[in-house]
Design a protein around this motif. Structure first.
Motif, PDB file in Angstrom:
ATOM      1  N   THR A   1       0.851  -1.191   0.000  1.00  0.00           N
ATOM      2  CA  THR A   1       0.000   0.000   0.000  1.00  0.00           C
ATOM      3  C   THR A   1       0.885   1.238   0.000  1.00  0.00           C
ATOM      4  N   THR A   2       0.684   2.107  -0.981  1.00  0.00           N
ATOM      5  CA  THR A   2       1.505   3.313  -1.089  1.00  0.00           C
ATOM      6  C   THR A   2       0.727   4.580  -0.750  1.00  0.00           C
ATOM      7  N   ALA A   3      -0.593   4.458  -0.656  1.00  0.00           N
ATOM      8  CA  ALA A   3      -1.418   5.609  -0.264  1.00  0.00           C
ATOM      9  C   ALA A   3      -2.566   5.089   0.579  1.00  0.00           C
ATOM     10  N   PHE A   4      -2.918   5.835   1.623  1.00  0.00           N
ATOM     11  CA  PHE A   4      -4.001   5.370   2.485  1.00  0.00           C
ATOM     12  C   PHE A   4      -4.784   6.541   3.054  1.00  0.00           C
ATOM     13  N   VAL A   5      -6.040   6.231   3.360  1.00  0.00           N
ATOM     14  CA  VAL A   5      -6.920   7.187   4.016  1.00  0.00           C
ATOM     15  C   VAL A   5      -6.932   6.854   5.494  1.00  0.00           C
ATOM     16  N   ASP A   6      -6.901   7.870   6.330  1.00  0.00           N
ATOM     17  CA  ASP A   6      -6.994   7.609   7.762  1.00  0.00           C
ATOM     18  C   ASP A   6      -7.852   8.648   8.455  1.00  0.00           C
ATOM     19  N   MET A   7      -8.725   8.157   9.293  1.00  0.00           N
ATOM     20  CA  MET A   7      -9.617   9.006  10.090  1.00  0.00           C
ATOM     21  C   MET A   7      -9.447   8.612  11.551  1.00  0.00           C
ATOM     22  N   TYR A   8      -8.945   9.521  12.357  1.00  0.00           N
ATOM     23  CA  TYR A   8      -8.765   9.237  13.786  1.00  0.00           C
ATOM     24  C   TYR A   8      -8.548  10.551  14.512  1.00  0.00           C
TER      25      TYR A   8
ATOM     26  N   GLY B   1      -0.507   9.834   2.337  1.00  0.00           N
ATOM     27  CA  GLY B   1      -1.654   9.736   3.231  1.00  0.00           C
ATOM     28  C   GLY B   1      -2.690  10.800   2.964  1.00  0.00           C
ATOM     29  N   CYS B   2      -3.955  10.376   2.977  1.00  0.00           N
ATOM     30  CA  CYS B   2      -5.075  11.308   2.866  1.00  0.00           C
ATOM     31  C   CYS B   2      -5.744  11.277   4.241  1.00  0.00           C
ATOM     32  N   LEU B   3      -5.462  12.297   5.040  1.00  0.00           N
ATOM     33  CA  LEU B   3      -5.708  12.215   6.486  1.00  0.00           C
ATOM     34  C   LEU B   3      -6.815  13.148   6.944  1.00  0.00           C
ATOM     35  N   THR B   4      -7.496  12.713   7.986  1.00  0.00           N
ATOM     36  CA  THR B   4      -8.601  13.521   8.482  1.00  0.00           C
ATOM     37  C   THR B   4      -8.870  13.224   9.946  1.00  0.00           C
ATOM     38  N   ARG B   5      -9.137  14.272  10.700  1.00  0.00           N
ATOM     39  CA  ARG B   5      -9.458  14.149  12.114  1.00  0.00           C
ATOM     40  C   ARG B   5     -10.940  13.816  12.179  1.00  0.00           C
ATOM     41  N   GLY B   6     -11.277  12.561  12.532  1.00  0.00           N
ATOM     42  CA  GLY B   6     -12.679  12.143  12.625  1.00  0.00           C
ATOM     43  C   GLY B   6     -13.278  12.617  13.935  1.00  0.00           C
ATOM     44  N   VAL B   7     -14.471  13.215  13.838  1.00  0.00           N
ATOM     45  CA  VAL B   7     -15.046  13.828  15.037  1.00  0.00           C
ATOM     46  C   VAL B   7     -16.381  13.194  15.413  1.00  0.00           C
TER      47      VAL B   7
END
Lengths: 436, 436
Positions: free
Chosen positions: B121-128, B145-151
């Motif tokens: 895996t060379t790219a990933f989405v993360d929500m945390y 990384g495609c990153l996001t602070r999940g609320v």
């Protein structure tokens, strides 16, 4: 008296598959072909020349048992996917299989055995033809095989007789060979490919030669419906009527069963080889595994052939068995990790009537076991090793394999087989079949 | 002017993922971070110091894109399996997650990133949450990384405001960082954990800061029913009413959809992250993937976290996507191998709005690609490489990985990370959480 060889595995994590406490931190000793010690304390009274193995970065477990397959079909891996069953079978598989000669069967069988050993399978069931070829590979490779010449009976009576005679001869000649690593069965291919009177002859032969029976059963809805049309009953009742279950029997697939059939299989102590990946890939359906287990049926796991899977990694079947039935039933507690692992080990051993000698790590049992490299991110944190093996592990994590106390895979490579030659021979056979 | 680095991969098999002919035997050249040549003929006009790599025993393909996960939860791998969702969540996950401090988030994130890179895996989405920790790991590890602070919005208004501000600050501060390898999104956790007016604030922020949106949607029947009870409509209509789909949006799971919802997702060009293994393990159900694909919805693949999977090998998701929907639909032709592979590459890239730069091997695109060791029995005969990758391969077959032209995995080992320390830190964090 021959000198005995002895191995002491120090400080390992052992997934013994015993009931109750199934994981043990400690030591195991193998003397010749048997486990002679397993426990938390260091062993005493060992031979002076005992060979030591540091087990601290490994997990050990019984070798896996693959209870349904057709090794020689490995040559047809990836040759036809994503097709309707009839196209796959009639336009792709049968024409190619019809061109097989001995060297092709040998090449496909060797490829399959290499793949199984490297991914942690130490015993496997195989149903095909030209079984002498496979038996010789098994003898050489050091693996354990429960082998049977599968017979399709849609042919004239003299051909039927010849095939049955060949199946009996193979079963009789090879049973107990290779230091007992080879056992045999008798196999009419399926109720839809063998007339009832022909199946009865296999049942009689199984009685005459004291052999178990193996067959395909209720893999697709179509064959169940055909059975009802042709014989007035569904396949389980049909086989029971023919005396099939009067012998120890292992049936492959058993996807389409009603409650009565499940009860009958439980009553007759018939073992079921569940082939989740092959059943999904060919869109055959999803077997009622939680119901079978609840009814007390022995359910083990098979890959089927590489032509409908497309690999022979039994860890994958374990994973699918643990996951699939949760999603389909809507109940996340069915087929828990330890039960899925039993399907690949203890229940596999029981399915081939060898539960007393393989499938667990226990003193007195055959030393058929594997070592898993757990120093990898997907095994961390090192909490529940059974969970990790089932849900996170794969056959590619297998580092060492022993069968009958002999190390047949070391650092991921087969010790008794020429892997490069086997890959090359498989490629050459496939190319020849394409052109033939 | 800085000297450019150049790599020439000679005589490789390239799964380009182009439409039409998606496999090419030949050569590829990478100059700095881009693919500058791919073709059957040997390249010309290369730099004198071009670095050559013999590709003859390897297959090359675009790096995989994992479109839904929670990296830090890797610490909880195997901590709770085979449980009902509420027990798993309320008695196991939430109490442990509540004890996390920065070092735990860092440790779990690093463990996940190592595992993803090593399995291709060379790219990933993360929500945390504590997303700075993960972003710093991404920066160091060389992954995309495609990153996001999940609320989760079930809290007083002042806490809601603080969380939203934190989510916006993270998205704004990190977007485009790490040479553009980091992109960001805005994420209300789910319709059932965020009140409608709170979701509207995320939508407004997404407009204000020109960011896409990500959320969990329709993972379980219970949450769909609750949505209807609470808001009078099902989740897709609910989110549409709140303006969610007026922004580029990626939704995870989307297991329980009716025909109208599928049509609406297609019309709004919403991407769906299908998480087959997590959905099976938690018994959430089986998404209508063939119907979504037929409707023209972009369907990509996510592992979800290691706590509900339990590994981050996207090849496994590809395999499940290809197999599961055949068995469930009864049609062996749905989700053919190439389509499953697209879900893990091209459609993954499209799901994170990067289809122009990753997901294919094409001149001008970013050099995010992986090399698979095909000299193994389960890749023989070497017929259909796409079939072999999907049905027979695994993340454990990945030998080398490049992101942005930089080699981040060589011979199975991460080049920029201390794997042993990361495993050790993960173990230490888990032990601390257990006792805290």
């Amino acid at each position: 008296m021959t000198k005995m060889s002895q191995i002491w595995i120090e400080n390992g994590r052992f997934v013994t598959m015993e009931d109750g406490e199934h994981v043990l931190q400690g030591h195991m000793v193998v003397t010749d072909d048997r486990i002679t010690y397993i426990g938390a304390e260091a062993p005493t009274g060992l031979q002076a020349d005992v060979q030591k193995l540091d087990g601290s970065k490994l997990a050990f477990m019984p070798g896996l048992v693959n209870t349904h397959g057709h090794a020689a079909m490995s040559l047809l891996r990836g040759y036809s996917d994503d097709q309707n069953l009839q196209v796959w079978l009639e336009q792709k598989m049968w024409p190619m299989e019809g061109k097989y000669i001995d060297i092709d069967t040998r090449a496909g069988s060797a490829l399959a055995v290499v793949e199984m050993l490297k991914s942690g399978t130490t015993a496997f069931v195989d149903m095909y033809d030209r079984m002498d070829q496979l038996a010789e590979v098994v003898e050489q490779a050091g693996i354990r095989g429960c082998l049977t010449r599968g017979v399709i009976g849609l042919c004239p009576e003299d051909v039927q007789q010849a095939k049955l005679a060949e199946a009996i001869a193979f079963a009789r000649d090879w049973n107990g060979k290779a230091d007992g690593r080879i056992t045999t069965m008798i196999s009419p291919h399926a109720p839809y490919t063998c007339p009832p009177d022909y199946i009865e002859k296999f049942v009689q032969a199984a009685h005459d030669y004291d052999l178990p029976l193996h067959t395909h059963m209720s893999e697709s809805i179509a064959e169940v419906e055909q059975n009802v049309r042709d014989y007035g009953v569904r396949p389980v009742q049909h086989l029971d009527n023919l005396g099939f279950f009067s012998r120890p029997a292992l049936v492959a697939h058993a996807v389409h069963l009603n409650d009565d059939e499940i009860a009958l299989l439980a009553d007759r102590k018939v073992a079921v080889s569940h082939n989740p990946v092959s059943n999904l890939k060919l869109a055959s359906g999803i077997a009622r595994v939680p119901d079978l287990l609840r009814a007390g049926v022995t359910v083990s796991l098979g890959t089927d052939s590489a032509a409908s899977n497309n690999n022979l990694d039994l860890f994958k079947e374990i994973k699918f068995a643990a996951l699939l039935h949760k999603g389909v039933s809507g109940d996340p507690t069915v087929v828990p990790a330890i039960e899925a692992l039993r399907m690949g080990t203890v229940y596999g051993a029981r399915s081939i009537w060898q539960e007393d000698s393989i499938g667990r790590l226990r003193v007195g049992m055959k030393a058929d076991f594997i070592a898993i490299d757990i120093e990898q991110p997907h095994f961390y944190p090192q909490t529940d090793i059974v969970s990790h093996l089932v849900y996170s592990g794969s056959g590619r994590d297998v580092k060492h394999v022993w069968v009958d106390g002999r190390q047949v895979v070391r650092d991921g490579e087969c010790t008794l087989l020429d892997e490069e030659k086997i890959r090359h021979d498989a490629e050459a056979s496939f190319e020849r079949l394409l052109k033939a």
